[in-house]
Enzyme design. Structure first.
Site, PDB file in Angstrom:
ATOM      1  N   HIS C  14       0.846  -1.191   0.000  1.00 11.40           N
ATOM      2  CA  HIS C  14       0.000   0.000   0.000  1.00 11.40           C
ATOM      3  C   HIS C  14       0.885   1.245   0.000  1.00 11.40           C
ATOM      4  O   HIS C  14       2.108   1.190   0.077  1.00 11.40           O
ATOM      5  CB  HIS C  14      -0.992   0.013   1.174  1.00 11.40           C
ATOM      6  CG  HIS C  14      -0.442   0.363   2.507  1.00 11.40           C
ATOM      7  ND1 HIS C  14      -1.202   0.904   3.511  1.00 11.40           N
ATOM      8  CD2 HIS C  14       0.816   0.240   3.012  1.00 11.40           C
ATOM      9  CE1 HIS C  14      -0.460   1.090   4.579  1.00 11.40           C
ATOM     10  NE2 HIS C  14       0.753   0.711   4.310  1.00 11.40           N
ATOM     11  N   CYS C  33       5.630   6.447   4.837  1.00 14.19           N
ATOM     12  CA  CYS C  33       4.498   5.640   4.362  1.00 14.19           C
ATOM     13  C   CYS C  33       3.960   6.143   3.021  1.00 14.19           C
ATOM     14  O   CYS C  33       3.121   5.485   2.403  1.00 14.19           O
ATOM     15  CB  CYS C  33       3.357   5.646   5.387  1.00 14.19           C
ATOM     16  SG  CYS C  33       3.825   4.870   6.943  1.00 14.19           S
ATOM     17  N   HIS C  39       5.139   0.349  -0.256  1.00 10.63           N
ATOM     18  CA  HIS C  39       5.791  -0.567   0.686  1.00 10.63           C
ATOM     19  C   HIS C  39       4.697  -1.576   1.068  1.00 10.63           C
ATOM     20  O   HIS C  39       3.638  -1.585   0.441  1.00 10.63           O
ATOM     21  CB  HIS C  39       6.348   0.191   1.907  1.00 10.63           C
ATOM     22  CG  HIS C  39       5.313   0.777   2.795  1.00 10.63           C
ATOM     23  ND1 HIS C  39       4.618   1.928   2.466  1.00 10.63           N
ATOM     24  CD2 HIS C  39       4.806   0.373   3.985  1.00 10.63           C
ATOM     25  CE1 HIS C  39       3.751   2.207   3.417  1.00 10.63           C
ATOM     26  NE2 HIS C  39       3.833   1.272   4.357  1.00 10.63           N
ATOM     27  N   HIS C  41       3.104  -4.881   4.067  1.00 12.61           N
ATOM     28  CA  HIS C  41       3.037  -5.469   5.407  1.00 12.61           C
ATOM     29  C   HIS C  41       2.505  -6.900   5.357  1.00 12.61           C
ATOM     30  O   HIS C  41       1.762  -7.259   4.445  1.00 12.61           O
ATOM     31  CB  HIS C  41       2.086  -4.656   6.311  1.00 12.61           C
ATOM     32  CG  HIS C  41       2.513  -3.247   6.555  1.00 12.61           C
ATOM     33  ND1 HIS C  41       3.568  -2.931   7.358  1.00 12.61           N
ATOM     34  CD2 HIS C  41       2.028  -2.049   6.099  1.00 12.61           C
ATOM     35  CE1 HIS C  41       3.715  -1.609   7.393  1.00 12.61           C
ATOM     36  NE2 HIS C  41       2.800  -1.058   6.632  1.00 12.61           N
ATOM     37  N   ASP C  79      -5.018 -10.395  -0.079  1.00 11.85           N
ATOM     38  CA  ASP C  79      -3.767 -11.143   0.057  1.00 11.85           C
ATOM     39  C   ASP C  79      -2.971 -11.113  -1.247  1.00 11.85           C
ATOM     40  O   ASP C  79      -3.485 -11.445  -2.315  1.00 11.85           O
ATOM     41  CB  ASP C  79      -4.050 -12.600   0.442  1.00 11.85           C
ATOM     42  CG  ASP C  79      -2.764 -13.331   0.785  1.00 11.85           C
ATOM     43  OD1 ASP C  79      -1.844 -12.689   1.339  1.00 11.85           O
ATOM     44  OD2 ASP C  79      -2.677 -14.542   0.501  1.00 11.85           O
ATOM     45  N   HIS C  80      -1.701 -10.713  -1.130  1.00 10.88           N
ATOM     46  CA  HIS C  80      -0.829 -10.550  -2.296  1.00 10.88           C
ATOM     47  C   HIS C  80      -1.434  -9.557  -3.287  1.00 10.88           C
ATOM     48  O   HIS C  80      -1.332  -9.723  -4.505  1.00 10.88           O
ATOM     49  CB  HIS C  80      -0.507 -11.899  -2.947  1.00 10.88           C
ATOM     50  CG  HIS C  80       0.487 -12.683  -2.130  1.00 10.88           C
ATOM     51  ND1 HIS C  80       0.152 -13.301  -0.960  1.00 10.88           N
ATOM     52  CD2 HIS C  80       1.815 -12.914  -2.300  1.00 10.88           C
ATOM     53  CE1 HIS C  80       1.223 -13.898  -0.453  1.00 10.88           C
ATOM     54  NE2 HIS C  80       2.249 -13.677  -1.241  1.00 10.88           N
ATOM     55  N   GLU C 124      -0.985  -4.165  12.033  1.00 10.25           N
ATOM     56  CA  GLU C 124      -0.190  -3.724  10.875  1.00 10.25           C
ATOM     57  C   GLU C 124       1.275  -4.114  11.067  1.00 10.25           C
ATOM     58  O   GLU C 124       1.958  -4.491  10.129  1.00 10.25           O
ATOM     59  CB  GLU C 124      -0.307  -2.211  10.723  1.00 10.25           C
ATOM     60  CG  GLU C 124       0.259  -1.694   9.428  1.00 10.25           C
ATOM     61  CD  GLU C 124       0.180  -0.180   9.327  1.00 10.25           C
ATOM     62  OE1 GLU C 124      -0.585   0.309   8.492  1.00 10.25           O
ATOM     63  OE2 GLU C 124       0.880   0.518  10.095  1.00 10.25           O
TER      64      GLU C 124
END
Lengths: 135, 135, 135, 135, 135, 135
Positions: C14, C33, C39, C41, C79-80, C124
């Site tokens: 994100h 951020c 980047h 998580h 996811d991914h 997070e």
């Protein structure tokens, strides 16, 4: 009002099944948790007590005392036991985590001095946990 | 040479006892782990494979493939099972973690493409774990 | 009333930024951020459902069923994935954990049989987590 | 209303004892925690703030800002310190976790912009933790 | 050859300083770890023993026995103690984790039946850990 | 010889793909990890240094100094970055964890005073981790 939590662990075997159903029907309801040869878990138990701080000691309740209450009333009856067979307070209940956590609450609720039981949490695996607050 | 590790979990019942000994003698040798009604654990398994990086993919071995090998050869035979009764590769062995970890090594050692099995680790509880490196 | 919790994980990219602001203004508001190259998580999601125990099964809700609901409505979409670009239910929102956790609540709130959604928690990092209870 | 949590850690020495009691009397009340030569812990602190999401930023409160508030008002006064001697906000109190968690609440309660302090949690060990919500 | 590991925890106070140096010089060398009023940690200790599996028991060494050896020789001397003052086997040493882990090795190395000590690991915080293998 | 380990974390985006392959071919090789819009992880990095204890300080290497070396040479280049685009030491490499862990080793190997680099470990998720020892 401060909430104090004691964490304990126990290792137990169990099987999810309903008397009067066939193994096939139990498998349909409970999947692999109905294995007739049992399976087991390392359960993690957290007991939360709420109370006022005693100004003499700075404690709500000496946590060593809380540990003893949990061991005497719960851990001694479930650790290295079969929850379907060995545990008196689970008799007649399907040992789902929901039923276990409510039964542990009942074991503890009238035995906490200097505070009142606020919550019982039970981790069955790292992905599934269950909480009961007497509601 | 890079070491890649895949972590899996399984829940199983077991009992430590030796055929030919009485319950009393088994209790003397294995303590509460010899409960005739079984107990169980959430086991954590770590499988370590050592190998060169494939320059085409940047992988030693696609970890999704390693996961499948572990599931097919180990997890399917131990998860929600009784290690004394249900698991073919534990037959005739006392299911101590030492014996389990060596048996899992034997299940996996000749099935790893693109690398060689380096270590198998088994966590029985948060305080006790066991490792075998084929030595 | 028992509270049951299912934990899932997902890995996503994100970027925190506001349309209409320059990169410099976004950096002033969101710091590192706001990196224009993204980047990411490993997020941990916990979904808490509250309900009565069904006396036939001993379950509030079969947790395997809860897992499927979460995968179908949330995990398959995050996811991914890139939360700014790929995730339909995040469209038009800055993907802060606050906004993500509220959006996940909205995805799930009307899809829970046999209980009602009580809380959604999102970790997070190991140091920052966020909870929404529909209040 | 979203709940945001920041986790921090600190390492400190302390001793549980009551002025005016002998070492023997303190030992009877506090056990090994009354060792006159001190002992210590890695404490984990979680600070929970509740608030509305700011539509401009998507934050309840920039968690980097919350981190600074906690460091300035709490961590700088307890990390690598003796809680009985060095920490101004513990003066005159027995440094039980109950008293520490209430004192940390008082340090923080009027310093949170854009939200209000909801809970302070303190983990003294992996088995004992304590929470205060200003009730 | 199987490696078995037992994990234990202890809480202790310590201070890093060198006799003969001023407080200022100690602060230059050890930073906040030299606080004259002490600080402390929850240490986690892992003791690894390597040995052959005993075919009678399936154990390398009964881990309950290993636990007793560790408690008698180490935990009883460090838990709720001051490592600079109370612990006989740390006398004359700066209680860095490096020195503690080597000293614990020396406490244990000739006391392990049915296997040999392979490694001692000490976690001072969640970010710093130390290992000694007798090399 | 004592082994000291420093643990750090970083959050990064990446994509597994090979130049010259189509998106479809990349998907066949790398699955969902080839999402053209990126995804990301909270990576955990452990750096292990082996050395003799300096008798003056009781340290192998002041771990605060090791932390600085890791931040300057690694964390500053990967935290809140895109490993495919932003990180100089990953240029021309598919950012698999295998390639990342070897590249981090190369960044650090000639920069450790008072000891030598023994191992670099990288946790991509809670289930997958990777280690390189310069072999």
């Amino acid at each position: 009002m401060v909430y104090i939590t004691r964490r304990e662990t126990f290792a137990a075997a169990h099987r999810l099944y309903k008397d009067g159903l066939s193994d096939k029907e139990n498998f349909e309801m409970f999947g692999k948790c109905s294995n007739p040869n049992w399976h087991g878990h390392n359960y993690t138990l957290e007991v939360v007590v709420a109370g006022e701080i005693n100004p003499t000691t700075g404690f709500v309740l000496d946590i060593k005392h809380l540990k003893k209450i949990i061991h005497q009333n719960v851990i001694s009856k479930v650790d290295h036991k079969n929850l379907n067979i060995d545990t008196d307070f689970m008799r007649g209940l399907i040992p789902t985590s929901e039923n276990i956590v409510v039964s542990i609450w009942k074991q503890l609720v009238d035995k906490i001095p200097g505070g009142k039981l606020f919550s019982v949490k039970l981790y069955e695996t790292e992905n599934n946990y269950f909480e009961y607050r007497g509601e």
